[in-house]
Design an enzyme around this catalytic site. Structure first.
Site, PDB file in Angstrom:
ATOM      1  CD  GLN A   1      86.523  14.325 -92.810  1.00 20.84           C
ATOM      2  OE1 GLN A   1      86.376  14.733 -93.960  1.00 20.84           O
ATOM      3  NE2 GLN A   1      87.605  14.575 -92.072  1.00 20.84           N
TER       4      GLN A   1
ATOM      5  NE  ARG B   1      87.135  19.358 -89.959  1.00 21.99           N
ATOM      6  CZ  ARG B   1      86.827  20.427 -90.689  1.00 21.99           C
ATOM      7  NH1 ARG B   1      85.894  21.260 -90.262  1.00 21.99           N
ATOM      8  NH2 ARG B   1      87.449  20.664 -91.827  1.00 21.99           N
TER       9      ARG B   1
END
Length: 415
Positions: free
Chosen positions: A97, A277
């Site tokens: 992320q 993400r």
């Protein structure tokens, strides 16, 4: 002083033991417990009781921002508590992320709202982070050296990685790492599972060898048990793999690509829940936006604390951000003024116990045992603390013009 009722986030990657044990509850818990939130974010504001009435820290701050935050802090951050304190309990890997900076968050959130509100941005705030390892904590944090990343991929002996290795070898600077990441994450869907399987098989072999990066290959093997066909397994080898010993803290700037693999840690961050993400997750993935936000030049430094006057032994973990700073006090039984002495603060007892009391007034002292926390508004300026154990205090960061001399001496490279 308000005793907080933190919010537990039951994400799938959480532990069924760590947070329950920290708070003195029965183990295992009924389900995974991933994060303990102590703060005033709308996605999980901590509860508290005021004048016999149950409310939340979010509502308390919104009802009287000047009184809770102090006038200067309220004006500076738009009436918002600027930081959020968490305990992370990662039994499984978190996603690969990245988090936006302030300008990126503002513009992206505004555009998302104009499109109807659906999208990856939870708010218009940045999300830099400080992670303090309460246990050994395995992380993937920032990009590796370009040539080192090429070597790790080449050593796998996977023919389908030749184009990615070529990008790393032919490119210049950090941009080559971004191009390699893009080439991996944007592969055709039919190619993803075979590539991931081949990389996992080779990583399993190398994890048992004397290779200097055997630990990184071992991490790929372990993560594959949760995400066996995820290209994030391959992308993880582009990132710097480290295991933080307890007591080590690192600073994750906005734009830094990372994943937390395993461990228990205290996380202090700007009051945001913005996460983009790329993989190793069952949550929403947004590869184009992650690639747009990721800054391959970002380095992830270890924060070197400096001693400051306070009860017992007190250290400041300062970061080059306005929203937060972390203080750690090892209480030795003596009594002294809480550090810092002013501004909005959240105190968290990691072990032992701490007793907080006002120097003046008739308010009852507040005792914090392991896993307990409290909010101290800006008006609580003369607070005494005593006990034996480890007390963390989250507070507003230093003013921007105070960062220069401190920041130069507060970090050391992970390299």
């Amino acid at each position: 002083m308000d005793l907080l009722q933190p919010i537990i986030k039951p994400y799938a990657w959480g532990s069924r033991d760590a947070l329950a044990r920290l708070q003195g509850r029965d183990t295992p818990s009924a389900g995974p417990e991933a994060e303990l939130w102590m703060g005033a974010h709308p996605s999980g504001p901590s509860g508290l009781t005021r004048d016999g009435r149950a409310t939340t820290l979010l509502d308390a701050v919104a009802g009287d921002p000047d009184g809770e935050l102090g006038g200067a802090c309220a004006r500076r951050f738009g009436g918002r508590l600027p930081f959020l304190l968490k305990v992370l309990a990662a039994e499984q890997p978190l996603s690969i992320q990245v988090h936006p900076d302030r300008d990126q968050a503002r513009s992206a959130f505004a555009a998302q709202q104009a499109r109807g509100g659906h999208g990856p941005y939870a708010d218009d705030w940045p999300k830099p982070e400080l992670l303090y390892a309460l246990s050994r904590f395995e992380v993937l944090a920032g990009f590796r050296d370009r040539e080192e990343a090429a070597h790790l991929l080449e050593n796998l002996g996977v023919e389908d990685l030749r184009p990615v290795i070529g990008l790393l070898r032919a490119g210049t600077g950090e941009q080559a790492l971004s191009e390699a990441l893009r080439a991996l994450l944007e592969r055709a869907p039919d190619d993803r599972a075979p590539l991931a399987s081949a990389v996992v098989a080779s990583s399993r072999r190398l994890a048992r060898s004397a290779h200097p990066h055997a630990a990184a290959y071992a991490a790929v093997e372990r993560m594959s048990g949760h995400y066996p066909e995820d290209l994030g397994l391959v992308a993880s080898l582009l990132l710097d793999h480290r295991v933080l010993e307890p007591g080590t803290a690192l600073f994750m700037p906005a734009g830094g690509l990372h994943a937390y693999v395993h461990g228990v840690g205290l996380e202090l961050l700007a009051n945001s829940d913005n996460v983009l993400r790329a993989g190793l997750t069952t949550k929403e993935v947004n590869v184009p936006e992650l690639l747009r936000i990721t800054d391959p030049t970002v380095r992830v430094p270890v924060v070197v604390p400096r001693s400051v006057p306070g009860p017992g032994s007190t250290w400041l973990y300062d970061c080059p951000v306005a929203e937060f700073a972390l203080y750690r006090t090892e209480l030795d039984g003596s009594s002294g003024p809480l550090v810092p002495a002013s501004g909005p603060r959240i105190a968290f007892c990691a072990d032992g116990s701490a007793r907080l009391s006002m120097r003046t007034g008739n308010s009852e002292p507040l005792r914090l045992g392991p896993g307990a926390s409290c909010f101290l508004p800006a008006s609580d300026e003369e607070v005494l603390v005593e006990g034996e154990g480890t007390l963390f205090v989250a507070a507003v960061g230093l003013r921007p013009d105070e960062h220069g001399a401190i920041a130069q001496n507060s970090f050391t490279s992970l390299q």
